[in-house]
Enzyme design. Structure first.
Site, mmCIF file in Angstrom:
data_model
loop_
_atom_site.group_PDB
_atom_site.id
_atom_site.type_symbol
_atom_site.label_atom_id
_atom_site.label_comp_id
_atom_site.label_asym_id
_atom_site.label_seq_id
_atom_site.Cartn_x
_atom_site.Cartn_y
_atom_site.Cartn_z
ATOM 1 N N ASN A 170 13.070 -0.763 -14.744
ATOM 2 C CA ASN A 170 14.352 -0.622 -14.061
ATOM 3 C C ASN A 170 15.393 -0.224 -15.089
ATOM 4 O OD1 ASN A 170 13.847 -1.696 -11.167
ATOM 5 N ND2 ASN A 170 12.816 -3.155 -12.538
ATOM 6 N N GLU A 171 15.627 1.077 -15.140
ATOM 7 C CA GLU A 171 16.511 1.641 -16.153
ATOM 8 C C GLU A 171 17.973 1.489 -15.726
ATOM 9 O OE1 GLU A 171 15.335 2.318 -18.871
ATOM 10 O OE2 GLU A 171 13.467 3.452 -18.810
ATOM 11 N N PRO A 172 18.925 1.731 -16.636
ATOM 12 C CA PRO A 172 20.348 1.668 -16.266
ATOM 13 C C PRO A 172 20.606 2.450 -14.977
ATOM 14 C CG PRO A 172 20.134 2.031 -18.617
ATOM 15 C CD PRO A 172 18.737 2.041 -18.068
ATOM 16 N N THR A 189 13.818 5.268 -23.511
ATOM 17 C CA THR A 189 12.541 4.601 -23.236
ATOM 18 C C THR A 189 11.379 5.529 -23.596
ATOM 19 O OG1 THR A 189 13.547 3.371 -21.442
ATOM 20 C CG2 THR A 189 11.150 3.547 -21.397
#
Ligand code: F6R
Length: 646
Positions: A170-172, A189
């Site tokens: 769950n990235e920014p 990432t």
């Protein structure tokens, strides 16, 4: 003036301080102890459920962080009879697309580190499938989410944290209630993932991940982080505002989250970085030094110019009330730092050594410089290496691993062709020899990125690095009798994933130490890097010290640690700083240039686009500038060391 209190080092650091933290945090001296504590909590929960005749559902993470937890669980299974028969697992994520058997798949990771070594039922294992056709992914994700609910929800969720602040993938930008779904990976990432892939182009752009909402449903969450490269993002997640630009910060709302850190990952938390801002401190001399350096950097003033007002205005009035007048304090810390600077890393002969980092006697010391990879010696301490040789010490360099995975295929091919052509030109080439070269050449011409190297190719790659290391050490002035290649077995997997450190590795290091009986040992002190090769190589040296503890000479064998891969020691930690002139810095660069296979873009370069010589120079210049900004002497560059005291 009250005497500074003795430094104490409990396994778990205790500070009676006001908290800036918005989640409960536990900090351990060492990542291994921290991981074991998490494994113990999981063990207790599994056993408890077994007693009650119930299942337990674990949410599992991959990446470097949970490895020690899994190793400890495997040990508990083998040695303490911990059974996984009642355990159901759901993994957080998987790259997409990703076949199960690929070296980098999380499916393979989980089996290699945990599932293949315990008695878990295969039908109880759930890992997102990286091979589902694109058009079926949404439906697949929905089913995954339902399966978790059907299993009764996750009891314990393990999480690492990415440098983007991601949990799972769950990235920014991820929203708080997000479910399991397909996501795009953040640039950073993908960059960090290069360590497991040959190049950035091979890192997938997508992944399937459980959502923030899915994670949130877990009853207990452990967020773990080790190493200083995580310190900044940990601080934002733990002390910052809740925001989807740092998805881990959502955990501040979770009713039962525990953040488990090692000291390095905690170093940006207020209570560690500037504990005087968080409440009452236990003022050890080391902490005082840290505070004075901090104050000097905050105010932009040299240490000797700091005033009463500076201390008062920056939350340090307690220090001058308890300790001394500012001027005395300034001088004391100034002297402490000044004394770390020496051009005599092996000790200055016939000089008073009361306040010098090294002993004057014996004037000629025996020294072993341990280098985890074949180039860390010159990258991390090339100038100190040179001085030790120039000042007449008996210097040995020991390359701990072959470093063979970090050589490009095209370089190996070039050497194989060279060997074949050279032997054909000047020698009687036997059939067997020609077959050997041709086998290697054929293999390399056909090889793709997912193929593991055959042993002959690994050997050529190792020899390439050997030749470069020898050239670097000779350039520094060593003859071949003082150059040692240890080829420690833990490294020889042909992959980025290594074997655990074994007795044989330690024995190899101890044998060399026993032979040389050094007065000084230098080692890469990457305590902050819990899983990398540097840390394992350091563990081997600690292990050798333990094996040799009964030897009379070992008590006089000082261990100096240089920082390897990523960053330098903090100024207040440095115990020996070896300065360089511009000319010495150039010479160091030339030694680094001997490592031609590592120039431009080596395989596995990490996230830093600079070449190794540039990283080394930037870092050494920065240390010198930091010293000079504190009001100490101004040098072109400096290499820094900390002494290990067991
Ligand atoms: C892995 C995962 C990721 C990692 C994170 C940290 O399943 O979901 O969130 O936990 O990228 O990775 P490491 O531990 O390798 O630093």
């Amino acid at each position: 003036m009250p005497k500074p209190k003795e430094k104490t080092s409990p396994g778990y650091l205790k500070y009676e301080l006001k908290s800036f933290e918005k989640m409960p945090v536990k900090i351990w001296d060492d990542a291994i102890d921290a991981a074991r504590s998490v494994a113990r909590s999981i063990e207790l929960a599994i056993r408890q459920r077994q007693q009650d005749g119930e299942k337990i559902v674990l949410g599992l993470a991959t990446g470097s962080t949970p490895i020690k937890v899994y190793e400890e669980l495997v040990r508990m299974h083998k040695e303490d009879g911990l059974s996984f028969q009642n355990v159901v697992t759901f993994n957080l994520d998987e790259y997409y697309p990703m076949p199960r058997e690929a070296q980098q798949s999380y499916w393979r990771f989980m089996h290699e580190y945990l599932f293949d070594h315990v008695d878990i039922k295969s039908e109880n294992i759930h890992i997102p499938d990286g091979t589902v056709p694109m058009e079926k992914v949404a439906e697949y994700c929905e089913r995954y989410e339902k399966l978790i609910d059907l299993a009764g929800g996750i009891d314990i969720q393990l999480l690492g944290i990415g440098r983007t602040g991601h949990i799972g993938f769950n990235e920014p930008g991820a929203w708080e209630t997000s479910p399991t779904r397909m996501v795009r990976l953040d640039h950073l990432t993908r960059h960090d993932a290069i360590k497991d892939f040959q190049s950035e182009d091979d890192v997938p752009y997508r992944a399937i991940t459980m959502g923030v909402g899915s994670i949130f449903k877990a009853r207990t969450v452990y967020l773990m982080a080790w190493g200083s490269h995580k310190a900044e993002i940990v601080q934002q997640a733990v002390e910052g505002e809740i925001s989807n630009s740092v998805p881990a910060s959502f955990l501040q709302k979770h009713p039962n989250v525990k953040v488990v850190l090692d000291k390095s990952a905690a170093e940006e938390l207020t209570k560690m970085k500037s504990p005087w801002l968080a409440g009452i401190c236990n003022w050890t001399e080391d902490l005082i030094c840290k505070a004075v350096v901090w104050l000097s950097q905050q105010t932009g003033k040299a240490i000797l110019k700091l005033t009463d007002e500076d201390y008062n205005e920056h939350g340090l009035s307690e220090l001058i009330i308890e300790e001394a007048k500012p001027y005395e304090l300034n001088i004391r810390i100034f002297n402490r730092l000044q004394r770390t600077i020496t051009g005599w890393p092996g000790g200055k002969p016939h000089a008073d050594d009361t306040n010098r980092p090294e002993r004057a006697k014996p004037a000629k010391k025996r020294v072993i410089l341990f280098s985890p990879h074949p180039d860390d010696d010159v990258i991390s301490m090339g100038a100190t290496f040179q001085r030790l040789v120039d000042q007449g010490h008996e210097v040995h360099v020991a390359y701990q691993t072959s470093g063979n995975i970090a050589v490009h295929d095209w370089d190996a091919l070039r050497y194989a062709e060279f060997m074949l052509e050279f032997s054909e030109k000047y020698g009687e080439v036997s059939e067997a020899e020609r077959n050997l070269y041709q086998k290697v050449i054929r293999f390399l011409k056909k090889k793709d990125n997912s193929t593991e190297d055959i042993p002959e190719v690994r050997s050529i790659k190792g020899l390439i690095r050997r030749g470069e290391a020898r050239a670097g050490a000779r350039f520094t002035g060593l003859d071949d009798d003082h150059i040692h290649f240890l080829d420690m077995p833990f490294y020889e997997t042909g992959r980025t994933r290594k074997k655990p450190l074994g007795d044989e590795d330690i024995r190899i290091v101890a044998d060399l130490m026993e032979k040389v009986k050094p007065h000084q040992v230098y080692a890469a002190g990457d305590l902050a890097d819990p899983h990398g090769t540097h840390r394992v190589c350091l563990e081997a040296i600690f292990g050798a010290y333990k094996l040799l503890e009964k030897e009379s000479w070992i008590k006089d064998c000082w261990l100096w640690m240089y920082r390897g891969a990523w960053h330098e020691w903090a100024v207040h930690e440095i115990e020996m700083a070896v300065p360089m002139s511009p000319q010495q810095l150039r010479r160091k660069r030339q030694a680094i240039f001997m490592h031609q296979s590592q120039k431009d873009r080596p395989p596995f370069p990490g996230g830093d686009v600079r070449e190794f010589w540039q990283r080394a120079e930037d870092r050494n210049r920065e240390t010198a500038q930091t010293y000079s900004a504190l009001g100490l002497a101004e040098y072109e560059a400096m290499e820094a060391f900390v002494r290990w005291k067991g």
